[in-house]
Design an enzyme around this catalytic site. Structure first.
Site, PDB file in Angstrom:
ATOM      1  N   SER A 104      37.711  28.923  37.418  1.00 31.05           N
ATOM      2  CA  SER A 104      38.540  29.821  36.603  1.00 31.05           C
ATOM      3  C   SER A 104      39.566  29.006  35.835  1.00 31.05           C
ATOM      4  O   SER A 104      40.364  28.281  36.431  1.00 31.05           O
ATOM      5  CB  SER A 104      39.254  30.829  37.506  1.00 31.05           C
TER       6      SER A 104
ATOM      7  N   HIS B 137      34.724  30.737  34.219  1.00 32.69           N
ATOM      8  CA  HIS B 137      35.336  32.044  34.476  1.00 32.69           C
ATOM      9  C   HIS B 137      36.625  32.157  33.649  1.00 32.69           C
ATOM     10  O   HIS B 137      37.513  31.315  33.742  1.00 32.69           O
ATOM     11  CB  HIS B 137      35.626  32.172  35.970  1.00 32.69           C
TER      12      HIS B 137
ATOM     13  N   ASP C 283      39.746  34.472  32.719  1.00 33.17           N
ATOM     14  CA  ASP C 283      40.557  35.599  33.194  1.00 33.17           C
ATOM     15  C   ASP C 283      41.456  36.152  32.094  1.00 33.17           C
ATOM     16  O   ASP C 283      42.324  35.457  31.579  1.00 33.17           O
ATOM     17  CB  ASP C 283      41.440  35.146  34.368  1.00 33.17           C
TER      18      ASP C 283
ATOM     19  N   MET D 163      44.282  38.877  31.180  1.00 34.32           N
ATOM     20  CA  MET D 163      45.292  39.755  31.784  1.00 34.32           C
ATOM     21  C   MET D 163      46.233  40.277  30.705  1.00 34.32           C
ATOM     22  O   MET D 163      46.552  39.556  29.762  1.00 34.32           O
ATOM     23  CB  MET D 163      46.100  38.982  32.825  1.00 34.32           C
TER      24      MET D 163
ATOM     25  N   HIS E 142      36.339  37.944  32.673  1.00 32.23           N
ATOM     26  CA  HIS E 142      36.843  38.917  33.644  1.00 32.23           C
ATOM     27  C   HIS E 142      38.033  39.641  33.017  1.00 32.23           C
ATOM     28  O   HIS E 142      39.114  39.079  32.895  1.00 32.23           O
ATOM     29  CB  HIS E 142      37.250  38.142  34.921  1.00 32.23           C
TER      30      HIS E 142
ATOM     31  N   MET F 241      40.985  42.035  32.961  1.00 33.78           N
ATOM     32  CA  MET F 241      41.976  42.775  33.758  1.00 33.78           C
ATOM     33  C   MET F 241      42.921  43.423  32.755  1.00 33.78           C
ATOM     34  O   MET F 241      44.086  43.055  32.623  1.00 33.78           O
ATOM     35  CB  MET F 241      42.717  41.806  34.693  1.00 33.78           C
TER      36      MET F 241
ATOM     37  N   MET G  23      36.756  41.329  44.314  1.00 34.71           N
ATOM     38  CA  MET G  23      38.014  40.586  44.372  1.00 34.71           C
ATOM     39  C   MET G  23      38.385  40.338  45.831  1.00 34.71           C
ATOM     40  O   MET G  23      38.388  41.262  46.640  1.00 34.71           O
ATOM     41  CB  MET G  23      39.149  41.383  43.706  1.00 34.71           C
TER      42      MET G  23
ATOM     43  N   ASP H  59      35.840  36.544  43.922  1.00 30.98           N
ATOM     44  CA  ASP H  59      36.919  35.941  43.139  1.00 30.98           C
ATOM     45  C   ASP H  59      38.247  36.023  43.890  1.00 30.98           C
ATOM     46  O   ASP H  59      38.739  37.113  44.163  1.00 30.98           O
ATOM     47  CB  ASP H  59      37.017  36.703  41.795  1.00 30.98           C
TER      48      ASP H  59
HETATM   49  C1  DX5 Z   1      42.905  36.496  39.843  1.00 26.57           C
HETATM   50  C2  DX5 Z   1      41.802  35.919  38.976  1.00 26.57           C
HETATM   51  C3  DX5 Z   1      41.069  34.802  39.605  1.00 26.57           C
HETATM   52  C4  DX5 Z   1      41.912  33.594  39.886  1.00 26.57           C
HETATM   53  C5  DX5 Z   1      41.329  32.889  41.051  1.00 26.57           C
HETATM   54  O1  DX5 Z   1      43.366  37.686  39.273  1.00 26.57           O
HETATM   55  O2  DX5 Z   1      40.859  36.921  38.672  1.00 26.57           O
HETATM   56  O3  DX5 Z   1      39.921  34.454  38.855  1.00 26.57           O
HETATM   57  O4  DX5 Z   1      41.987  32.690  38.812  1.00 26.57           O
HETATM   58  O5  DX5 Z   1      42.174  31.834  41.374  1.00 26.57           O
HETATM   59  P1  DX5 Z   1      42.120  31.152  42.804  1.00 26.57           P
HETATM   60  O6  DX5 Z   1      40.760  30.567  42.977  1.00 26.57           O
HETATM   61  O7  DX5 Z   1      43.192  30.115  42.711  1.00 26.57           O
HETATM   62  O8  DX5 Z   1      42.413  32.218  43.818  1.00 26.57           O
HETATM   63 ZN    ZN Z   2      38.901  36.326  37.776  1.00 28.51          ZN
END
Ligand code: DX5
Ligand code: ZN
Length: 218
Positions: A8, A33, A35, A37, A66, A68, A137, A175
């Site tokens: 990620s 990956h 992310d 947000m 991903h 969010m 998750m 994840d």
């Molecule tokens: C959290 C993200 C993850 C995050 C995982 O909301 O969706 O993808 O980056 O990070 P680690 O592996 O550090 O938990």
């Molecule tokens: Zn993620």
């Protein structure tokens, strides 16, 4: 079973993102990956389609987006154009989950549904047949570097059973909080795709970390 490791970029150096994705690709990653947000669905703010499009020429690996964000639909065509291969979203963030899945597919991407640690598996009842990926998750979404929530392990096993019953090749991704020392347990529970943010980008040698993860699950 084929196992995939998806670093990620949330834990990468954002000032050198192109270099970082090339480095994890060279280190043996299977997916990137990404992310997204929005400081609304989750209490953090990251990057959007512009950054996805900027990274695209730097890697041949599939971009695993991903989302969010709430609402979801407006951003799907943008991420498809930006080069996403997989787009996953949280059902709680969409007014019409079936429509969002269809929209992802119409835009030429694989569709994933993401379930938070406390989200019920009933979200899969009328969707699993249309999905390419289920993302469970193992932390509450919003931040990298959190502790793995162990109560997700039986959930992984249950989803694996449901996937098997469909007879389709649906990926089961997990994840949050995945490290070299717990990845085997997550694989044994039934996952085939592993997101790792801080474990990979927080390590000195990306290749050694990815290799160590692969050894644990081989
Ligand atoms: C959290 C993200 C993850 C995050 C995982 O909301 O969706 O993808 O980056 O990070 P680690 O592996 O550090 O938990
Ligand atoms: Zn993620």
């Amino acid at each position: 079973m084929a196992f995939r490791i998806a670093p990620s970029i949330l834990s990468a150096d954002f000032a050198r993102l192109g270099e970082e994705v090339r480095a994890v690709a060279a280190a043996g990653a299977d997916l990137i990956h990404f992310d997204v947000m929005d400081n609304h669905y989750v209490p953090n703010l990251t990057v959007g389609p512009l950054v996805c499009a900027a990274l695209k020429p730097h890697v041949k690996l599939p971009l695993d987006v991903h989302l969010m964000v709430r609402p979801v639909d407006r951003l799907i065509p943008d991420f498809a154009r930006a080069g996403a291969s997989i787009i996953s979203f949280h059902p709680e963030a969409s007014e019409h989950v079936d429509r969002t899945i269809a929209l992802i597919k119409e835009n030429g991407c694989k569709a994933g549904l993401v379930l938070n640690p406390a989200s019920p598996l009933s979200f899969l009842d009328h969707t699993l047949d249309k999905l390419d990926l289920v993302l469970l998750m193992s932390v509450n979404p919003g931040f990298g570097g959190q502790q793995f929530i162990r109560s997700v392990l039986p959930k992984i096993t249950e989803v694996r059973k449901r996937i098997k019953a469909t007879g389709r090749d649906i990926w089961l991704e997990v994840d949050g909080g995945i490290k070299v020392d717990n990845i085997a347990e997550v694989a044994r529970a039934g996952a085939d795709t592993f997101v790792a943010g801080s474990a990979v980008f927080g390590s000195k040698d990306y290749a050694a970390t990815i290799r160590a993860m692969r050894e644990k699950i081989s």
